[in-house]
Design an enzyme around this catalytic site. Structure first.
Site, short mmCIF file in Angstrom:
data_model
loop_
_atom_site.label_atom_id
_atom_site.label_comp_id
_atom_site.label_asym_id
_atom_site.label_seq_id
_atom_site.Cartn_x
_atom_site.Cartn_y
_atom_site.Cartn_z
N HIS A 17 2.55 -0.76 0.72
CA HIS A 17 2.07 -0.06 -0.67
C HIS A 17 0.58 0.22 -0.72
O HIS A 17 0.40 1.27 -1.22
CB HIS A 17 2.78 -0.85 -1.62
CG HIS A 17 4.05 -1.34 -1.79
ND1 HIS A 17 4.96 -0.75 -2.75
CD2 HIS A 17 4.84 -2.17 -0.97
CE1 HIS A 17 6.29 -1.35 -2.72
NE2 HIS A 17 6.09 -2.19 -1.52
N ASP A 116 1.54 2.00 -7.89
CA ASP A 116 2.60 1.88 -7.22
C ASP A 116 3.77 1.73 -7.98
O ASP A 116 3.82 1.29 -9.14
CB ASP A 116 2.32 0.84 -6.42
CG ASP A 116 3.45 0.53 -5.35
OD1 ASP A 116 3.60 1.18 -4.37
OD2 ASP A 116 4.23 -0.77 -5.66
#
Length: 467
Positions: A17, A116
């Site tokens: 991520h 995210d």
């Protein structure tokens, strides 16, 4: 107050991520003259690696970062699955995130917060400062579509998804998806992981837009469906591929000298990512399969984890005599490796990968055909797309006797099929070359991802006038 628009970005602690978020920030700063601040939660075991990436940022061009203090986690929470621990880490960091946004709102033209998909709890904090929240989805458009439909599925289905008698048809996707291929965190509907994902995806629609690490030439049908106003999704901006464009410096790289000495396209690169490792028994089968294939290999070896999270040397787990028997033909590395650099090297001719989306995109960008070996997260779903839809990977299957292992014979056969000249390799390489060309084209001046990025940037620049 500075004049350029400013974007705050909140990555999750996991490297899969973290890297696309960093690359997105670089693109904003280096190509579009935005200034950016990465708000970095405590990365846990990835702290050294993440700091190396952050120290390499072009700060003189307007990129900065702020490391948040570690949140308080009790012993029980440390033992939770990684995705749950990531979400808890961000949730417990909200007071620190609020302090950072308060400072940025006072000192910059802050026009957006990009989080995210584990950072959706920060949406409310962003709106406290009248900052529009966006989400960067680091995986496929196919995964995004499934997650957006998850609340509907949850309401309709009573059994575990793996027990569904019929596959689920994701709008715009050319292949059906069986429940057993759904992402790992949603496989057990009674688990904390499932409830976390379900609660998270219900918040996706609160985003002002969703930025996706994919591109139209790769997933055009799904992206078109996501943009269909019938589904009432937030605007979707496919801007991929967001892959590592450079690398942190490495003072000594003996693997590169070894690669330089190998014939072009002759080396199979083996890497399973930074989170999971194979069992002792499966490592033996893989080692014997690689040895039997007689192909050159570069293996990033990670030993099975013990409860104390310590790792031991590869010699403890590999078959006796394996290193000696493959000397010269194989090279074994420990822990982290500069994957993007290895995939760019001319001697690399194949990639045995866990099918994390970062790894898959890096392979596509470099035109390296793959062997799929999914381990967790959404990797099995990725492998289905790569093998059944795009047809750019080979996927060895587990034994039928129920032990769950992929046997050495199957491994040797699939390695030879990928690495030896033949019709199967020829077809995969042709499709991979087409995708490599497409991946380069989409980020060119008139490319689809560039146009999508420009639409997003135009929207953000309009926000400057509203401040």
């Amino acid at each position: 107050m500075e004049q350029s628009p400013h974007i705050a970005l909140l990555p999750s602690p996991g490297m899969g991520h973290f890297i696309p978020m960093v690359e997105f920030a670089k693109r904003l700063t280096l190509q579009h003259n935005f200034s950016t601040t990465l708000i970095v939660p405590d990365p846990g075991p990835n702290v050294k690696l993440q700091k190396a990436f952050l120290e390499a940022l072009p700060k003189e061009r307007g990129m900065s970062y702020i490391l948040l203090p570690p949140p308080n986690l009790n012993a029980f929470e440390f033992d939770l699955k990684f995705e749950v621990r990531m979400a808890i880490t961000i949730s417990r960091s909200l007071p620190s995130i609020r302090d950072v946004l308060n400072s940025l709102a006072a000192a910059t033209n802050l026009v957006a917060l990009v989080v995210d998909f584990f950072g959706t709890h920060a949406f409310d904090v962003a709106r406290e400062f009248d900052v529009p929240p966006y989400m960067l989805f680091p995986s496929t458009s196919m995964s995004l579509s499934l997650f957006l439909h998850l609340p509907e599925l949850d309401a309709k289905v009573s059994c575990q998804y793996k027990d569904l008698p019929e596959p689920f048809h994701i709008p715009g996707c050319r292949i059906p998806l069986h429940g057993k291929d759904f992402p790992e965190p949603v496989q057990d509907r009674n688990s904390i992981s499932y409830q976390l994902v379900l609660n998270n995806v219900k918040m996706y629609r609160m985003a002002e837009g969703i930025i996706v690490n994919s591109f139209e030439e790769l997933e055009g049908g799904v992206i078109k469906a996501l943009r269909d106003k019938v589904f009432q999704n937030p605007p979707v901006y496919p801007v991929g591929p967001l892959v590592q464009t450079d690398h942190i410096s490495i003072s000594s790289s003996p693997f590169e000298k070894w690669l330089d000495d190998q014939p072009l396209g002759s080396v199979l690169f083996i890497c399973f990512g930074s989170l999971k490792s194979l069992s002792h028994a499966q490592l033996h089968e893989l080692a014997f399969g690689i040895e039997t294939s007689q192909k050159r290999f570069l293996w990033v070896f990670r030993s099975p984890k013990y409860s104390n999270d310590e790792r031991v040397s590869s010699s403890t787990f590999l078959p006796e005599g394996f290193v000696e028997r493959t000397k010269g033909r194989g090279f074994i590395m420990s822990d982290w490796a500069p994957q993007a650099r290895i995939l760019r090297h001319g001697s690399t001719g194949g990639f045995l990968t866990h099918c994390g989306w970062n790894s898959a995109l890096e392979s596509i960008v470099n035109g390296v055909p793959m062997i799929a070996w999914p381990l967790g997260a959404e990797q099995r779903m990725n492998a289905v797309m790569l093998s059944e839809d795009l047809k750019i990977v080979l996927w060895p299957k587990a034994n039928e006797d129920g032990d769950g292992l992929v046997g050495r014979v199957a491994i040797a056969n699939v390695v030879k099929n990928l690495m030896e000249e033949g019709e199967e390799r020829k077809q995969i390489c042709e499709r991979m070359r087409d995708l490599k060309d497409a991946a380069a084209k989409v980020v060119s001046r008139e490319g689809s991802s560039t146009n999508s990025m420009l639409k997003l940037i135009s929207k953000w620049k309009q926000n400057v006038g509203d401040l």
